[in-house]
Design an enzyme around this catalytic site. Structure first.
Site, PDB file in Angstrom:
ATOM      1  N   GLU A   1       1.981  -6.845 -10.158  1.00 22.38           N
ATOM      2  CA  GLU A   1       3.317  -7.434 -10.083  1.00 22.38           C
ATOM      3  C   GLU A   1       3.224  -8.908  -9.696  1.00 22.38           C
ATOM      4  O   GLU A   1       3.873  -9.767 -10.298  1.00 22.38           O
ATOM      5  CB  GLU A   1       4.146  -6.680  -9.051  1.00 22.38           C
ATOM      6  CG  GLU A   1       5.514  -7.258  -8.815  1.00 22.38           C
ATOM      7  CD  GLU A   1       6.221  -6.573  -7.650  1.00 22.38           C
ATOM      8  OE1 GLU A   1       7.282  -7.084  -7.258  1.00 22.38           O
ATOM      9  OE2 GLU A   1       5.725  -5.574  -7.129  1.00 22.38           O
ATOM     10  N   HIS A   2       2.402  -9.219  -8.725  1.00 25.94           N
ATOM     11  CA  HIS A   2       2.238 -10.618  -8.307  1.00 25.94           C
ATOM     12  C   HIS A   2       1.593 -11.444  -9.413  1.00 25.94           C
ATOM     13  O   HIS A   2       2.010 -12.574  -9.672  1.00 25.94           O
ATOM     14  CB  HIS A   2       1.400 -10.700  -7.030  1.00 25.94           C
ATOM     15  CG  HIS A   2       2.182 -10.375  -5.802  1.00 25.94           C
ATOM     16  ND1 HIS A   2       2.881 -11.321  -5.101  1.00 25.94           N
ATOM     17  CD2 HIS A   2       2.384  -9.200  -5.160  1.00 25.94           C
ATOM     18  CE1 HIS A   2       3.481 -10.757  -4.077  1.00 25.94           C
ATOM     19  NE2 HIS A   2       3.196  -9.459  -4.091  1.00 25.94           N
TER      20      HIS A   2
ATOM     21  N   HIS B   1       1.048  -3.328  -7.060  1.00 27.48           N
ATOM     22  CA  HIS B   1       1.609  -4.460  -6.328  1.00 27.48           C
ATOM     23  C   HIS B   1       0.885  -5.758  -6.698  1.00 27.48           C
ATOM     24  O   HIS B   1       1.523  -6.802  -6.905  1.00 27.48           O
ATOM     25  CB  HIS B   1       1.511  -4.196  -4.823  1.00 27.48           C
ATOM     26  CG  HIS B   1       2.211  -5.222  -4.003  1.00 27.48           C
ATOM     27  ND1 HIS B   1       3.584  -5.249  -3.866  1.00 27.48           N
ATOM     28  CD2 HIS B   1       1.740  -6.275  -3.295  1.00 27.48           C
ATOM     29  CE1 HIS B   1       3.907  -6.273  -3.101  1.00 27.48           C
ATOM     30  NE2 HIS B   1       2.815  -6.909  -2.746  1.00 27.48           N
TER      31      HIS B   1
END
Length: 82
Positions: free
Chosen positions: A69-70, A66
């Site tokens: 992804e950012h 996650h």
């Protein structure tokens, strides 16, 4: 084309491969898929399918996908305030 439903008998059943698709693996393990597109002419499209994400993480890695992804979209033209 006349599409027919795909009958899947088990979750591990391999999906059928388009006969017009060339595919294989490089020595480094990277899988590739090549398909000719007639339009637009003189153009190439590249799509990456990367097997990463929380489903591939071990318990001590939870959240890493996650964060990546950012970071991948941070400060791009389309996501200036991200």
């Amino acid at each position: 084309k006349n599409l027919q439903p795909l009958r899947i008998s088990s979750p591990s059943m391999p999906l059928p491969v388009d006969p017009g698709l060339r595919h294989g693996h490089l020595p480094c393990g990277l899988a590739y898929y090549i398909k000719k597109n007639r339009k637009p002419e003189q153009r190439l499209a590249l799509r990456l399918a990367v097997r990463v994400g929380s489903i591939n993480e071990e318990e001590n890695q939870r959240g890493v996908a996650h964060i990546i992804e950012h970071l991948a979209f941070r400060a791009t033209r389309n996501f200036e305030n991200f």
